[in-house]
Write an enzyme that holds these catalytic residues in place. Sequence first.
Site, PDB file in Angstrom:
ATOM      1  N   ARG A  11       0.845  -1.185   0.000  1.00 10.63           N
ATOM      2  CA  ARG A  11       0.000   0.000   0.000  1.00 10.63           C
ATOM      3  C   ARG A  11       0.883   1.240   0.000  1.00 10.63           C
ATOM      4  O   ARG A  11       2.050   1.188   0.383  1.00 10.63           O
ATOM      5  CB  ARG A  11      -0.916  -0.002   1.226  1.00 10.63           C
ATOM      6  N   LYS A  81      -3.121  -7.994  10.717  1.00 10.11           N
ATOM      7  CA  LYS A  81      -4.448  -7.794  11.272  1.00 10.11           C
ATOM      8  C   LYS A  81      -5.462  -7.373  10.201  1.00 10.11           C
ATOM      9  O   LYS A  81      -6.666  -7.446  10.432  1.00 10.11           O
ATOM     10  CB  LYS A  81      -4.417  -6.761  12.403  1.00 10.11           C
ATOM     11  N   ASP A  82      -4.986  -6.931   9.021  1.00 12.30           N
ATOM     12  CA  ASP A  82      -5.886  -6.575   7.928  1.00 12.30           C
ATOM     13  C   ASP A  82      -6.228  -7.765   7.041  1.00 12.30           C
ATOM     14  O   ASP A  82      -7.088  -7.657   6.161  1.00 12.30           O
ATOM     15  CB  ASP A  82      -5.257  -5.488   7.049  1.00 12.30           C
ATOM     16  N   THR A 125     -10.988   6.936  17.445  1.00 13.34           N
ATOM     17  CA  THR A 125     -10.454   5.633  17.037  1.00 13.34           C
ATOM     18  C   THR A 125     -11.384   5.018  16.014  1.00 13.34           C
ATOM     19  O   THR A 125     -12.605   5.131  16.128  1.00 13.34           O
ATOM     20  CB  THR A 125     -10.281   4.669  18.224  1.00 13.34           C
ATOM     21  N   ARG A 129     -13.021  -2.690  18.358  1.00 15.59           N
ATOM     22  CA  ARG A 129     -12.333  -3.397  19.438  1.00 15.59           C
ATOM     23  C   ARG A 129     -11.820  -2.417  20.480  1.00 15.59           C
ATOM     24  O   ARG A 129     -11.990  -2.621  21.692  1.00 15.59           O
ATOM     25  CB  ARG A 129     -11.158  -4.206  18.864  1.00 15.59           C
ATOM     26  N   ARG A 130     -11.186  -1.344  20.018  1.00 11.57           N
ATOM     27  CA  ARG A 130     -10.666  -0.357  20.953  1.00 11.57           C
ATOM     28  C   ARG A 130     -11.798   0.367  21.682  1.00 11.57           C
ATOM     29  O   ARG A 130     -11.732   0.563  22.898  1.00 11.57           O
ATOM     30  CB  ARG A 130      -9.778   0.647  20.208  1.00 11.57           C
ATOM     31  N   ARG A 147     -10.708   8.417  10.485  1.00 12.37           N
ATOM     32  CA  ARG A 147     -10.021   7.750   9.380  1.00 12.37           C
ATOM     33  C   ARG A 147      -8.734   8.477   9.055  1.00 12.37           C
ATOM     34  O   ARG A 147      -8.471   9.555   9.559  1.00 12.37           O
ATOM     35  CB  ARG A 147     -10.918   7.728   8.119  1.00 12.37           C
ATOM     36  N   ASN A 149      -4.306   8.177   7.777  1.00 14.20           N
ATOM     37  CA  ASN A 149      -3.075   7.558   8.253  1.00 14.20           C
ATOM     38  C   ASN A 149      -2.698   8.127   9.616  1.00 14.20           C
ATOM     39  O   ASN A 149      -3.368   9.020  10.156  1.00 14.20           O
ATOM     40  CB  ASN A 149      -1.951   7.715   7.226  1.00 14.20           C
ATOM     41  N   THR A 152      -2.347  11.928   9.867  1.00 15.29           N
ATOM     42  CA  THR A 152      -3.630  12.632   9.805  1.00 15.29           C
ATOM     43  C   THR A 152      -4.348  12.566  11.147  1.00 15.29           C
ATOM     44  O   THR A 152      -4.884  13.566  11.645  1.00 15.29           O
ATOM     45  CB  THR A 152      -4.526  12.009   8.720  1.00 15.29           C
ATOM     46  N   ARG A 153      -4.342  11.391  11.768  1.00 16.98           N
ATOM     47  CA  ARG A 153      -5.034  11.228  13.043  1.00 16.98           C
ATOM     48  C   ARG A 153      -4.340  12.024  14.150  1.00 16.98           C
ATOM     49  O   ARG A 153      -5.006  12.659  14.972  1.00 16.98           O
ATOM     50  CB  ARG A 153      -5.099   9.748  13.403  1.00 16.98           C
ATOM     51  N   CYS A 241     -12.050  -8.262  10.773  1.00 16.40           N
ATOM     52  CA  CYS A 241     -11.040  -7.440  11.437  1.00 16.40           C
ATOM     53  C   CYS A 241     -11.648  -6.206  12.091  1.00 16.40           C
ATOM     54  O   CYS A 241     -10.967  -5.505  12.842  1.00 16.40           O
ATOM     55  CB  CYS A 241      -9.948  -7.033  10.448  1.00 16.40           C
TER      56      CYS A 241
END
Length: 320
Positions: A11, A81-82, A125, A129-130, A147, A149, A152-153, A241
């Site tokens: 990616r 995990k993806d 988030t 899960r979190r 959302r 990367n 950005t977060r 996931c």
Amino acid sequence: MTDRPARLGTRRSPMATSQSQHVADAVTARTGTKVELELITSYGDVTQAQLTQLGGTGVFVNSLREQLASGGIDFAVHSLKDLPTAPAEGLTVVAVYERDDPRDALCARDGRTFADLPSGSVLGTGSPRRVAQLAALRPDLRFVPIRGNAGTRLGKVAQGEVDAVVLAYAGLARVGRLDDVTEVFEPERMLPAPGQGALAVECLTSRAEGDLAYLSAVDHAATRAEVTAERTVLAELEAGCAAPVGAYAEVLDGRLRLRAAVVAPDGTQAVRRERSVPIDGGAAGAASSLGRELAREMIGEGADRIVAEAAEDSTTSSED
């Protein structure tokens, strides 16, 4: 060893290219094979939809798999995990690279820890899960989907759009942003996503024991056993996931210890179990059996119902 560089599909995000380059360098160091990166845009990278609206599983890996099938690349590196738990026809995970730190990390304004966040603080988030596990610890916080990367977060924290975000510690390390971490969550407080911190090296099955057999040089047996146990829990629960499922396995003193949790999105219900087994040469089989047995115990306590209800009601997205 080959004269033509092997083409590694990845990616385009800074985190993905960083971790893929790390694997490429390891392949070259251990086998002498030169590797070049091929940057590929996945649908999960460009859509603004929340992952749960897209079905959750595979949106970050399908474009890479299409390139594998067409011969556009030789092998791909995925955040494990993806990766969907169901096998992909014609493809093989030829190596699981040694796992980095699997824990989650808090990045909050003013250097605050999780306990220091004032009641009503907004925590961003994209992971159900979190949200579920954090809500069980601090139901007084407000959780919002986010959302983009890591940069950005983190920018949303700096700009005051949210008071904190939670990201994978390993991912932050890969993009050089550990200075933003204000607290690391130990597994006793929040279990990571199955496979978090690990990287999967995938190629065509027909080439895994042929011209790409050298990729096994970067396989890490202990990590493969750990993530196999974790992902088997996910598979047995029929969860993707984006499900509120945490699982963490570790090889210690000749035993494989597995902990798992399924927590309702609001944190009010939870099923938590732990098991361990001796681990030896039959690591893969033992890991699968461990994950299967633990998941079945959890299903007996209603974990599958929590997963199903969360899937129907979820409005959050995936992790990066």
